[in-house]
Every structure is written in structure tokens, then in C-alpha cells.
Write an enzyme that holds these catalytic residues in place. Structure first.
Site, PDB file in Angstrom:
ATOM      1  N   CYS A 111       0.809  -1.233   0.000  1.00 18.82           N
ATOM      2  CA  CYS A 111       0.000   0.000   0.000  1.00 18.82           C
ATOM      3  C   CYS A 111       0.836   1.274   0.000  1.00 18.82           C
ATOM      4  O   CYS A 111       0.324   2.345  -0.340  1.00 18.82           O
ATOM      5  CB  CYS A 111      -0.937   0.017   1.195  1.00 18.82           C
ATOM      6  SG  CYS A 111      -2.071  -1.367   1.208  1.00 18.82           S
ATOM      7  N   HIS A 249      -3.144   7.317   3.723  1.00 18.04           N
ATOM      8  CA  HIS A 249      -3.603   6.065   3.123  1.00 18.04           C
ATOM      9  C   HIS A 249      -5.022   5.794   3.607  1.00 18.04           C
ATOM     10  O   HIS A 249      -5.320   5.934   4.792  1.00 18.04           O
ATOM     11  CB  HIS A 249      -2.659   4.936   3.538  1.00 18.04           C
ATOM     12  CG  HIS A 249      -3.081   3.580   3.076  1.00 18.04           C
ATOM     13  ND1 HIS A 249      -3.525   3.333   1.795  1.00 18.04           N
ATOM     14  CD2 HIS A 249      -3.126   2.390   3.723  1.00 18.04           C
ATOM     15  CE1 HIS A 249      -3.821   2.053   1.676  1.00 18.04           C
ATOM     16  NE2 HIS A 249      -3.600   1.458   2.834  1.00 18.04           N
ATOM     17  N   ASN A 279     -10.069   0.443   0.301  1.00 22.06           N
ATOM     18  CA  ASN A 279      -8.606   0.436   0.281  1.00 22.06           C
ATOM     19  C   ASN A 279      -8.126   0.025  -1.111  1.00 22.06           C
ATOM     20  O   ASN A 279      -8.269  -1.126  -1.502  1.00 22.06           O
ATOM     21  CB  ASN A 279      -8.108  -0.542   1.348  1.00 22.06           C
ATOM     22  CG  ASN A 279      -6.596  -0.584   1.441  1.00 22.06           C
ATOM     23  OD1 ASN A 279      -5.896   0.001   0.610  1.00 22.06           O
ATOM     24  ND2 ASN A 279      -6.100  -1.282   2.445  1.00 22.06           N
TER      25      ASN A 279
HETATM   26  O1  UT7 Z   1      -3.487  -1.559   3.823  1.00 24.97           O
HETATM   27  C1  UT7 Z   1      -3.402  -2.571   4.784  1.00 24.97           C
HETATM   28  C2  UT7 Z   1      -4.722  -3.216   4.901  1.00 24.97           C
HETATM   29  N1  UT7 Z   1      -5.073  -3.675   6.203  1.00 24.97           N
HETATM   30  C3  UT7 Z   1      -5.916  -3.030   7.010  1.00 24.97           C
HETATM   31  O2  UT7 Z   1      -6.292  -1.921   6.783  1.00 24.97           O
HETATM   32  C4  UT7 Z   1      -6.409  -3.793   8.207  1.00 24.97           C
HETATM   33  C5  UT7 Z   1      -6.534  -2.976   9.428  1.00 24.97           C
HETATM   34  N2  UT7 Z   1      -7.562  -3.546  10.297  1.00 24.97           N
HETATM   35  C6  UT7 Z   1      -8.859  -3.190  10.176  1.00 24.97           C
HETATM   36  O3  UT7 Z   1      -9.203  -2.347   9.370  1.00 24.97           O
HETATM   37  C7  UT7 Z   1      -9.850  -3.864  11.108  1.00 24.97           C
HETATM   38  O4  UT7 Z   1      -9.167  -4.664  12.034  1.00 24.97           O
HETATM   39  C8  UT7 Z   1     -10.893  -4.726  10.340  1.00 24.97           C
HETATM   40  C9  UT7 Z   1     -11.847  -3.794   9.595  1.00 24.97           C
HETATM   41  C10 UT7 Z   1     -10.188  -5.650   9.362  1.00 24.97           C
HETATM   42  C11 UT7 Z   1     -11.710  -5.548  11.307  1.00 24.97           C
HETATM   43  O5  UT7 Z   1     -12.343  -4.713  12.274  1.00 24.97           O
HETATM   44  P1  UT7 Z   1     -12.312  -5.162  13.811  1.00 24.97           P
HETATM   45  O6  UT7 Z   1     -13.070  -4.155  14.547  1.00 24.97           O
HETATM   46  O7  UT7 Z   1     -10.858  -5.337  14.189  1.00 24.97           O
HETATM   47  O8  UT7 Z   1     -13.107  -6.517  13.781  1.00 24.97           O
HETATM   48  P2  UT7 Z   1     -12.641  -7.984  14.232  1.00 24.97           P
HETATM   49  O9  UT7 Z   1     -11.577  -8.499  13.335  1.00 24.97           O
HETATM   50  O10 UT7 Z   1     -12.335  -7.944  15.700  1.00 24.97           O
HETATM   51  O11 UT7 Z   1     -13.934  -8.834  14.000  1.00 24.97           O
HETATM   52  C12 UT7 Z   1     -15.097  -8.657  14.806  1.00 24.97           C
HETATM   53  C13 UT7 Z   1     -16.173  -9.630  14.386  1.00 24.97           C
HETATM   54  C14 UT7 Z   1     -15.709 -11.076  14.255  1.00 24.97           C
HETATM   55  O12 UT7 Z   1     -16.748 -11.887  14.749  1.00 24.97           O
HETATM   56  P3  UT7 Z   1     -16.664 -12.526  16.229  1.00 24.97           P
HETATM   57  O13 UT7 Z   1     -15.439 -13.403  16.230  1.00 24.97           O
HETATM   58  O14 UT7 Z   1     -16.577 -11.372  17.158  1.00 24.97           O
HETATM   59  O15 UT7 Z   1     -17.956 -13.297  16.319  1.00 24.97           O
HETATM   60  C15 UT7 Z   1     -15.575 -11.305  12.791  1.00 24.97           C
HETATM   61  O16 UT7 Z   1     -15.774 -12.640  12.405  1.00 24.97           O
HETATM   62  O17 UT7 Z   1     -16.655  -9.277  13.091  1.00 24.97           O
HETATM   63  C16 UT7 Z   1     -16.671 -10.453  12.244  1.00 24.97           C
HETATM   64  N3  UT7 Z   1     -16.462 -10.021  10.871  1.00 24.97           N
HETATM   65  C17 UT7 Z   1     -17.446  -9.616  10.072  1.00 24.97           C
HETATM   66  N4  UT7 Z   1     -18.769  -9.510  10.253  1.00 24.97           N
HETATM   67  C18 UT7 Z   1     -19.523  -9.046   9.246  1.00 24.97           C
HETATM   68  C19 UT7 Z   1     -15.277  -9.930  10.186  1.00 24.97           C
HETATM   69  N5  UT7 Z   1     -15.504  -9.479   8.952  1.00 24.97           N
HETATM   70  C20 UT7 Z   1     -16.839  -9.264   8.851  1.00 24.97           C
HETATM   71  C21 UT7 Z   1     -17.688  -8.793   7.829  1.00 24.97           C
HETATM   72  N6  UT7 Z   1     -19.012  -8.691   8.064  1.00 24.97           N
HETATM   73  N7  UT7 Z   1     -17.207  -8.416   6.622  1.00 24.97           N
END
Ligand code: UT7
Length: 363
Positions: A111, A249, A279
Site C-alpha cells: 500500500c 492512506h 482500500n
Molecule cells: O493496507 C493494509 C490493509 N489492512 C488493514 O487496513 C487492516 C486494518 N484492520 C482493520 O481495518 C480492522 O481490524 C478490520 C476492519 C479488518 C476488522 O475490524 P475489527 O473491529 O478489528 O473486527 P474484528 O476483526 O475484531 O472482527 C469482529 C467480528 C468477528 O466476529 P466474532 O469473532 O466477534 O464473532 C468477525 O468474524 O466481526 C466479524 N467479521 C465480520 N462480520 C460481518 C469480520 N468481517 C466481517 C464482515 N461482516 N465483513
């Protein structure tokens, strides 16, 4: 003092738009989750190849600077989703736009590829190696996405933008850069299925599986970008109040807000368009820069802070002093070929190919 300043800018945003509701038709997700966790409402799916997007953005940037293609000495293409590895993407743009006098190199730091490319080209200009450079940031991620994984599929999109960088004696242009990488945790953002590690293993190249430790990436991104911002401000003897616009970014609105807060900067002076495009990896910063200009957010002489992070985990910041001109000199009449499919139709095609393959990552 020989400086490198941006004199031309142009973007190529494919028109087909994939909304959060579109994704919810084939994945267990919803608009509320995606919007509240990331700020993303929709993203673009490209019907063009990466090199086609790069060439169109290049034509627009060159027209903006009123520079002929054969006046370019260098093309830098920042990307990690090249159409093919050999020959590289920059040479594809060189050929398409007729930049016959330009050297051509790709930069892959995921990125941050545009930002690393900008620093590299500016250093070459300062050293007198080249006078006129084109720096592109572009990605065609949709064919490489694992559309069965809701943890990543909702986050990314396609797009491209280019900037013309020229030598000047005026007190403007790129003033400071900081490049960094948390190599010790590089496995927390890893895409299986791209590269020779997968060759001869019966793996269809481009059929990806993503290792994506979202929360860990989030924390590292905030620390890395904040550190880089502080570093470039110190290099210039400036404080957060001296920054007229931050162009970060665009991976996640919450990451942007955290970096702004930690760095003592202000969201009022931060450009955000993640809601429209998601992104786009290397394309986010140059597309945001172009749109900030289009929306009149950049004034003559403004101090612009660019910052990003990506796979590697690379991170960086760049401080620019903008020149006098904030409008294009010319526009190109070259048009984008029409798109015959909807974004959802294109993605359903990728999904069908994925479901047909049935592969798993090698140990
Ligand atoms: O350029 C580099 C690219 N990388 C990034 O930008 C990643 C940086 N990280 C993030 O942006 C965030 O960590 C995410 C957006 C990827 C995730 O957000 P979060 O608040 O950290 O969520 P999480 O990973 O803790 O997931 C929470 C819940 C999980 O369910 P449980 O285990 O709590 O039951 C996931 O399974 O949300 C679930 N989940 C979803 N639910 C609905 C994960 N993806 C999705 C989805 N829709 N698309």
C-alpha cells in the site's frame, strides 16, 4: 537547491461500483458492519487492466502539467498487483503513452508503493539523475481477491492515479521523507497464491488466500504512520499546526482518525475518501491527492502531509510544499473504453472461478 515538485496529476477510476449491499448478496456481511468498522460504503471494480488504468492516469497527469510524453526521463509504477511480473508495469505504460525517453521501474511496497516511489523519484531529481518523472500508484485487486473471505473482501477496491514530478529551483516540492518497515511481523498481512513460492504446486496463480490479522495490522499502522509523521515534521522544523492538509492512506476511517489524534493533527485538515473507494492499496494516496485538488482543498504554497502503511509492514510519511498552481493546464480527450458489465457481475465471475479451484495453501 534542486527540488522535485508535483506539476501534473490525474486519476483513472473505473466506473463499475460495488456497494456493501452488493457484497451482502454473496457473503455473510451487511452494510452496517462494514460502514461502522471501516467507513467504506462502496468500491470500484475495474474492467481495465492495470496498465490501461496507469496509461489513462498518465495521459491525464501529463496534460495537467502540459508535458509531452517524450519529455519524461523516468516512469515509476507503484503497485503489488501487476498484470504480469515480466515485463514490468512501468514499461507497459511507457509503451502505451509513447514515453520513448523514459526509464521504467516498478516499486512494490504494497500500500505504500506510491509513497516509496515518490521519495525515490524525488531523490533522483534532486541528484540530477532525471528531470521529469511520472509516479503512478495503481492496483487491480479485484481479480486477486478471495471473494469467499468476508474478513478481507469488503475492504479493497481498484483504482489508479499518476503525478508528474519535475525539477525546480523554487522552494517547493518534496521537503522530507521517512520510510520504515516492521519486517519482524510481516506475516500478519500475507497473500498466499501470488509468486513463485506457489509455482509447480498445482496452484493456479492468482487464486489467493489472505492471512490478515486485522487488529494487529491496525495497531502497527497507527504507530508506524504517527511515528513517520512526527519524523518528517521534525525534519522540517514544523509542528502539527503548520500542516494545511493531511492526505493519508485510505484503508479504514478508524485508522485515519487514530493517526490524526495520536499525531496532534486535526480531522478538519485531513482528506478522506475511503467511503467511496475502500482500500485501493498503492492508489489511495495519489487518488486522494487528485481529489483534494479537484475539490479545492489544496491552496498555493500549502504544506501537505502524506502518510501510509502496507504489507511488509511498510510505513512512511512525506511532507510536500505545494507550488503556485492548483488547477490543470490542459485536459486530455482520451476516453476510457466502455464497461459492459456491472461490478457485481464481474465479481460473480471471480467467485465462480474461485469455487471451481478448491485449493489450499502449502505448509
Ligand atoms: O493496507 C493494509 C490493509 N489492512 C488493514 O487496513 C487492516 C486494518 N484492520 C482493520 O481495518 C480492522 O481490524 C478490520 C476492519 C479488518 C476488522 O475490524 P475489527 O473491529 O478489528 O473486527 P474484528 O476483526 O475484531 O472482527 C469482529 C467480528 C468477528 O466476529 P466474532 O469473532 O466477534 O464473532 C468477525 O468474524 O466481526 C466479524 N467479521 C465480520 N462480520 C460481518 C469480520 N468481517 C466481517 C464482515 N461482516 N465483513
Amino acid at each position: 537547491m534542486r527540488n522535485a515538485t508535483i506539476t501534473g496529476w490525474g486519476k483513472c477510476m473505473p466506473p463499475a461500483t460495488l456497494t456493501n449491499d452488493d457484497i451482502a448478496t454473496f457473503l455473510d456481511t451487511d452494510d452496517e458492519w462494514i460502514t461502522s468498522r471501516t467507513g467504506i460504503r462502496e468500491r470500484r471494480i475495474s474492467h481495465l487492466s492495470l496498465e490501461e488504468m496507469g496509461a489513462l492516469a498518465a495521459h491525464r497527469a501529463l496534460a495537467c502539467a502540459d508535458l509531452a510524453p517524450d519529455a519524461l526521463d523516468l516512469i515509476v509504477f507503484g503497485t503489488c498487483s501487476f498484470d504480469q511480473q515480466v515485463p514490468n508495469s512501468a514499461s507497459g505504460v511507457q509503451k502505451r503513452i509513447g514515453a520513448v525517453n523514459a526509464g521504467a521501474m516498478d516499486v512494490n511496497t504494497a500500500c505504500t508503493s506510491y509513497l516509496y516511489g515518490l521519495t525515490s523519484a524525488a531523490a533522483m531529481i534532486s541528484q540530477g539523475v532525471v528531470n521529469n518523472a511520472l509516479v503512478i500508484g495503481g492496483e487491480l485487486i479485484s481479480p486477486l481477491m478471495d471473494w469467499t473471505d468476508r474478513g478481507v473482501a469488503v475492504l479493497f477496491g481498484d483504482g489508479c492515479a499518476a503525478t508528474v514530478l519535475q525539477a525546480t529551483d523554487r522552494n517547493e516540492g518534496l521537503r522530507a521523507s521517512k520510510l520504515g518497515c516492521y519486517g519482524e511481523v510481516r506475516e500478519i498481512l500475507l497473500v498466499h497464491g501470488m509468486g513463485q513460492r506457489y509455482a509447480n504446486r498445482g496452484w493456479y496463480n492468482g487464486d489467493t488466500q489472505w492471512v490478515f490479522e486485522g487488529q494487529e495490522i491496525f495497531k502497527r499502522a497507527v504507530v508506524g504512520m504517527s511515528q513517520a509523521c512526527q519524523d518528517v515534521l521534525e525534519q522540517c522544523g514544523m509542528g502539527p499546526d503548520d500542516v494545511d492538509l493531511v492526505v493519508p492512506h485510505q484503508a479504514n476511517l478508524r485508522i485515519i482518525e487514530a493517526v490524526i489524534k495520536r499525531s496532534g493533527l486535526s480531522m478538519d485538515r485531513c482528506f478522506v475518501n475511503v467511503q467511496r473507494y475502500g482500500n485501493m492499496s498503492a492508489a489511495t494516496v495519489p487518488v486522494a491527492l487528485v481529489e483534494a485538488l479537484e475539490e479545492g482543498r489544496i491552496k498555493p504554497g500549502a504544506n501537505i502531509l502524506l502518510t501510509g502503511f502496507g504489507g511488509g509492514l511498510t510505513w512512511s510519511a512525506q511532507l510536500l510544499r505545494w507550488g503556485e498552481r492548483v488547477t490543470p493546464l490542459h485536459e486530455t480527450h482520451i476516453e476510457m473504453p466502455p464497461c459492459e458489465q456491472t461490478a457485481l457481475q464481474m465479481v460473480e465471475g471471480y467467485l465462480a472461478a474461485k469455487r471451481g479451484s478448491g485449493e489450499s495453501a502449502p505448509e
